[in-house]
Enzyme design. Structure first.
Site, mmCIF file in Angstrom:
data_model
loop_
_atom_site.group_PDB
_atom_site.id
_atom_site.type_symbol
_atom_site.label_atom_id
_atom_site.label_comp_id
_atom_site.label_asym_id
_atom_site.label_seq_id
_atom_site.Cartn_x
_atom_site.Cartn_y
_atom_site.Cartn_z
ATOM 1 C CB CYS A 59 -0.866 -0.003 1.262
ATOM 2 S SG CYS A 59 -1.848 1.491 1.489
ATOM 3 C CB CYS A 87 -3.081 3.829 -5.534
ATOM 4 S SG CYS A 87 -4.356 2.917 -4.627
HETATM 5 N N1 DGL Z 1 -4.006 0.551 -1.944
HETATM 6 C C1 DGL Z 1 -3.679 1.696 -1.224
HETATM 7 C C2 DGL Z 1 -2.477 2.429 -1.792
HETATM 8 O O1 DGL Z 1 -1.630 1.820 -2.427
HETATM 9 C C3 DGL Z 1 -4.705 2.614 -0.620
HETATM 10 C C4 DGL Z 1 -6.105 2.645 -1.097
HETATM 11 C C5 DGL Z 1 -7.024 3.325 -0.060
HETATM 12 O O2 DGL Z 1 -7.329 2.673 0.925
HETATM 13 O O3 DGL Z 1 -7.359 4.509 -0.238
HETATM 14 O O4 DGL Z 1 -2.297 3.597 -1.591
#
Ligand code: DGL
Length: 265
Positions: free
Chosen positions: A75, A189
């Site tokens: 993440c 993301c």
């Molecule tokens: N998948 C996450 C990232 O790489 C965050 C997505 C979220 O929860 O807003 O930033």
């Protein structure tokens, strides 16, 4: 360390699966625990303080329960905000996810790069640093999109995104001054590679996408060099911090991909 010790992947939702996929290609016998903070989702619209308080504590509980050989924060939002605190709190190696600005700069011909992340990620000083260090001669345009995160989650529930919804989000990059010259988009993301086909369909055909997944997979393979793995491809496990109907539907779909056990944290 036992051959059965898993690699623990952590994200707010299903985005980290875009890091799991290239890892499984390199390490097909690695047991995986995939933890999604469904109770805290989405991270992208939260404050730095909330994420900094939440992520190290959760990872502490997950490490205690699953005793992984390695933790992967799959993440960007959590990594750009909480990686040093997580490393300080855990006595296991931690791999983070950072926006792939360096490879994007190596690929760009027009020297205009788009960074597509969550709102929380694109405002991080960490992203300023990456842009200054690795893309100093590029214009780096940024856009934070909570809607794309939501659309990516729905894909895992079997709902395909509408092309106009995806196009509207990409306009957040291409509609900026100079945006028409973007030739590389950084998926900053981990949810967004899950929509790459949908995004590619609504941007000019020469635009390429890059994300950190394959690089992280190589890093994981490197860090586990020489370690033993189970002889048979293992059963994988999903963990949710809230386990309701939506999470059950996602778990049903992922059972076809070897995730046969589901836990609530
Ligand atoms: N998948 C996450 C990232 O790489 C965050 C997505 C979220 O929860 O807003 O930033």
């Amino acid at each position: 360390m036992s051959d059965d010790a898993p690699i623990l992947f952590f994200d707010s939702g299903v985005g980290g699966l875009s890091v799991v996929a290239p890892t499984r290609l390199l390490l097909p016998h690695a047991p995986i625990v995939y933890a999604a903070d469904s109770a805290g989702f989405p991270y992208g619209t939260r404050s730095e303080a909330e994420i900094a308080a939440r992520v190290p504590a959760l990872l502490g509980r997950l490490v205690e329960r699953y005793r992984p050989r390695l933790v992967v924060i799959a993440c960007n939002t959590a990594s750009t905000i909480a990686l040093p605190a997580v490393r300080a709190a855990l006595d296991v190696a931690v791999v983070g996810t950072v926006p792939a600005i360096k490879p994007a700069a190596a690929m760009s011909v027009t020297r205009v790069i788009g960074v597509l992340g969550t709102e929380a990620t694109v405002r991080q000083p960490y992203v300023d640093d990456l842009a200054a260090r690795f893309a100093g001669d590029c214009t780096v345009l940024r856009h934070g999109s909570a809607r794309l995160v939501e659309l990516a989650e729905r894909v895992l529930e079997g709902v395909a995104p509408a092309a106009d919804a995806v196009a509207a989000e990409l306009h957040g990059l291409f509609g900026q001054p100079g945006g028409e010259r973007i030739d590389v988009i950084v998926n900053a993301c981990t949810h967004f590679p899950l929509l790459e086909g949908d995004m590619a369909a609504v941007v000019p055909p020469h635009v390429r996408f890059v994300d950190g997944g394959p690089g992280i997979a190589r890093r994981i393979a490197y860090l586990t060099t020489g370690q033993g793995w189970p002889a048979e491809p293992p059963a994988h496990r999903l963990v949710f911090t809230r386990l309701d109907g939506r999470e059950r539907r996602i778990a049903d779909r992922l059972s076809a991909h070897g995730f046969s056990a589901v836990d609530a944290l």
